[in-house]
Design a protein around this motif. Structure first.
Motif, short mmCIF file in Angstrom:
data_model
loop_
_atom_site.label_atom_id
_atom_site.label_comp_id
_atom_site.label_asym_id
_atom_site.label_seq_id
_atom_site.Cartn_x
_atom_site.Cartn_y
_atom_site.Cartn_z
N ALA A 105 0.92 -0.91 0.07
CA ALA A 105 0.00 0.07 -0.07
C ALA A 105 0.93 1.33 0.01
O ALA A 105 1.76 1.24 0.72
CB ALA A 105 -0.81 -0.08 1.15
N LYS A 106 0.45 1.98 -0.62
CA LYS A 106 1.36 3.49 -1.01
C LYS A 106 0.79 4.25 0.54
O LYS A 106 -0.13 4.10 0.96
CB LYS A 106 0.78 4.33 -2.23
CG LYS A 106 1.48 5.70 -2.22
CD LYS A 106 1.11 6.29 -3.51
CE LYS A 106 1.90 7.56 -3.63
NZ LYS A 106 1.68 8.68 -2.99
N GLN A 107 2.11 4.59 1.01
CA GLN A 107 1.95 5.47 2.21
C GLN A 107 2.55 6.97 2.07
O GLN A 107 3.33 7.07 1.29
CB GLN A 107 2.56 4.91 3.40
CG GLN A 107 1.82 3.58 3.71
CD GLN A 107 2.58 2.93 4.95
OE1 GLN A 107 3.58 3.34 5.45
NE2 GLN A 107 1.81 2.34 5.64
N ASP A 108 1.72 7.93 2.40
CA ASP A 108 2.24 9.23 2.73
C ASP A 108 2.73 9.97 3.97
O ASP A 108 2.20 9.29 4.97
CB ASP A 108 1.11 10.19 1.92
CG ASP A 108 0.80 10.01 0.47
OD1 ASP A 108 1.86 9.86 -0.21
OD2 ASP A 108 -0.33 9.83 0.10
N GLN A 137 0.80 6.95 15.65
CA GLN A 137 -0.62 6.53 15.82
C GLN A 137 -1.65 7.12 16.45
O GLN A 137 -2.84 6.90 15.74
CB GLN A 137 -0.34 4.83 16.61
CG GLN A 137 0.48 3.91 15.90
CD GLN A 137 0.86 2.90 16.56
OE1 GLN A 137 0.92 2.98 18.04
NE2 GLN A 137 1.15 1.58 15.90
N PHE A 138 -1.49 7.67 17.54
CA PHE A 138 -2.50 8.42 18.09
C PHE A 138 -3.09 9.70 17.29
O PHE A 138 -3.95 9.83 17.33
CB PHE A 138 -1.97 9.01 19.30
CG PHE A 138 -2.62 9.83 20.16
CD1 PHE A 138 -4.01 9.32 21.15
CD2 PHE A 138 -2.86 11.20 20.21
CE1 PHE A 138 -5.13 9.98 21.77
CE2 PHE A 138 -3.92 11.97 21.02
CZ PHE A 138 -4.52 11.27 21.53
N LEU A 139 -2.03 10.42 16.70
CA LEU A 139 -2.26 11.53 15.88
C LEU A 139 -2.93 11.22 14.67
O LEU A 139 -4.21 11.86 14.15
CB LEU A 139 -1.13 12.38 15.36
CG LEU A 139 -0.36 12.98 16.31
CD1 LEU A 139 0.81 13.64 15.83
CD2 LEU A 139 -1.40 14.22 16.92
N VAL A 140 -2.70 10.14 13.98
CA VAL A 140 -3.54 9.48 12.70
C VAL A 140 -4.86 9.18 13.25
O VAL A 140 -5.80 9.33 12.44
CB VAL A 140 -2.76 8.48 12.10
CG1 VAL A 140 -3.54 7.69 10.87
CG2 VAL A 140 -1.43 8.86 11.58
N GLN A 141 -4.93 8.33 14.42
CA GLN A 141 -6.16 7.85 14.78
C GLN A 141 -7.06 8.82 15.00
O GLN A 141 -8.49 8.85 14.41
CB GLN A 141 -6.19 6.94 15.95
CG GLN A 141 -5.56 5.51 15.49
CD GLN A 141 -5.03 4.58 16.74
OE1 GLN A 141 -5.39 5.21 17.95
NE2 GLN A 141 -4.56 3.60 16.47
N ALA A 142 -6.62 10.22 15.79
CA ALA A 142 -7.47 11.09 16.20
C ALA A 142 -8.01 12.13 15.11
O ALA A 142 -9.08 12.50 14.78
CB ALA A 142 -6.71 11.98 17.23
N ALA A 143 -6.89 12.11 14.11
CA ALA A 143 -7.20 12.77 12.83
C ALA A 143 -8.32 12.33 11.98
O ALA A 143 -9.15 13.02 11.36
CB ALA A 143 -6.01 13.24 12.04
N LEU A 144 -8.15 11.08 11.73
CA LEU A 144 -9.00 10.36 10.88
C LEU A 144 -10.28 10.31 11.69
O LEU A 144 -11.52 10.49 10.64
CB LEU A 144 -8.55 8.84 10.63
CG LEU A 144 -9.56 8.05 9.81
CD1 LEU A 144 -9.23 8.40 8.35
CD2 LEU A 144 -8.60 6.47 9.85
N LYS A 145 -10.50 10.14 12.85
CA LYS A 145 -11.79 10.05 13.64
C LYS A 145 -12.53 11.46 13.28
O LYS A 145 -13.72 11.57 12.62
CB LYS A 145 -11.80 9.91 14.84
CG LYS A 145 -12.97 9.83 15.60
CD LYS A 145 -12.83 9.64 17.27
CE LYS A 145 -14.18 9.79 17.87
NZ LYS A 145 -14.33 9.81 19.27
N GLU A 146 -11.65 12.60 13.58
CA GLU A 146 -12.32 14.03 13.26
C GLU A 146 -12.64 14.07 11.64
O GLU A 146 -13.61 14.57 11.49
CB GLU A 146 -11.33 14.81 13.68
CG GLU A 146 -11.64 16.28 13.61
CD GLU A 146 -13.28 16.62 14.25
OE1 GLU A 146 -13.57 18.00 13.98
OE2 GLU A 146 -13.08 16.09 15.34
N ALA A 147 -11.80 13.65 10.74
CA ALA A 147 -11.93 13.90 9.53
C ALA A 147 -13.39 13.12 9.03
O ALA A 147 -14.11 13.63 8.32
CB ALA A 147 -10.88 13.31 8.62
#
Length: 103
Positions: free
Chosen positions: A6-9, A36-46
């Protein structure tokens, strides 16, 4: 047979030290890394923002009203007829341009 990768940025941010410490503490309490925490929190908000902006919620009363309007639309009034004429004229005027648009 190869496996697909999978491509990752990458996302980066500079924050005040106090903010970083708060994020580190929260990540530690949840058992995640700061990333991980930042990505999970940002994804939830998004996801919440996207749902809030793209989903229309109606009460049962409003849903029934909308269905009734769709099944039994009112006859066009003078303003709607005038708007349709303006739209048709604008459509005819734009036929010769390179930027005409069809809905």
């Amino acid at each position: 047979m190869g496996t697909a990768i999978a491509k990752q940025d990458r996302i980066g941010a500079r924050v005040p030290h106090e903010v970083y410490e708060t994020l580190c503490r929260a990540a530690e309490l949840t058992g995640a890394t700061v990333n991980q925490f930042l990505v999970q929190a940002a994804l939830k908000e998004a996801q919440e923002v996207i749902e809030r902006e793209e989903v229309i919620r109606l009460s049962p009363r409003d849903w029934n009203w909308l269905l009734d309007l769709m099944e039994n639309p009112p006859k066009p009034n003078a303003k709607l007829k005038a708007a349709l004429k303006r739209y048709q004229k604008a459509k005819r005027d734009d036929e010769g341009t390179a930027f005409s648009w069809e809905p």
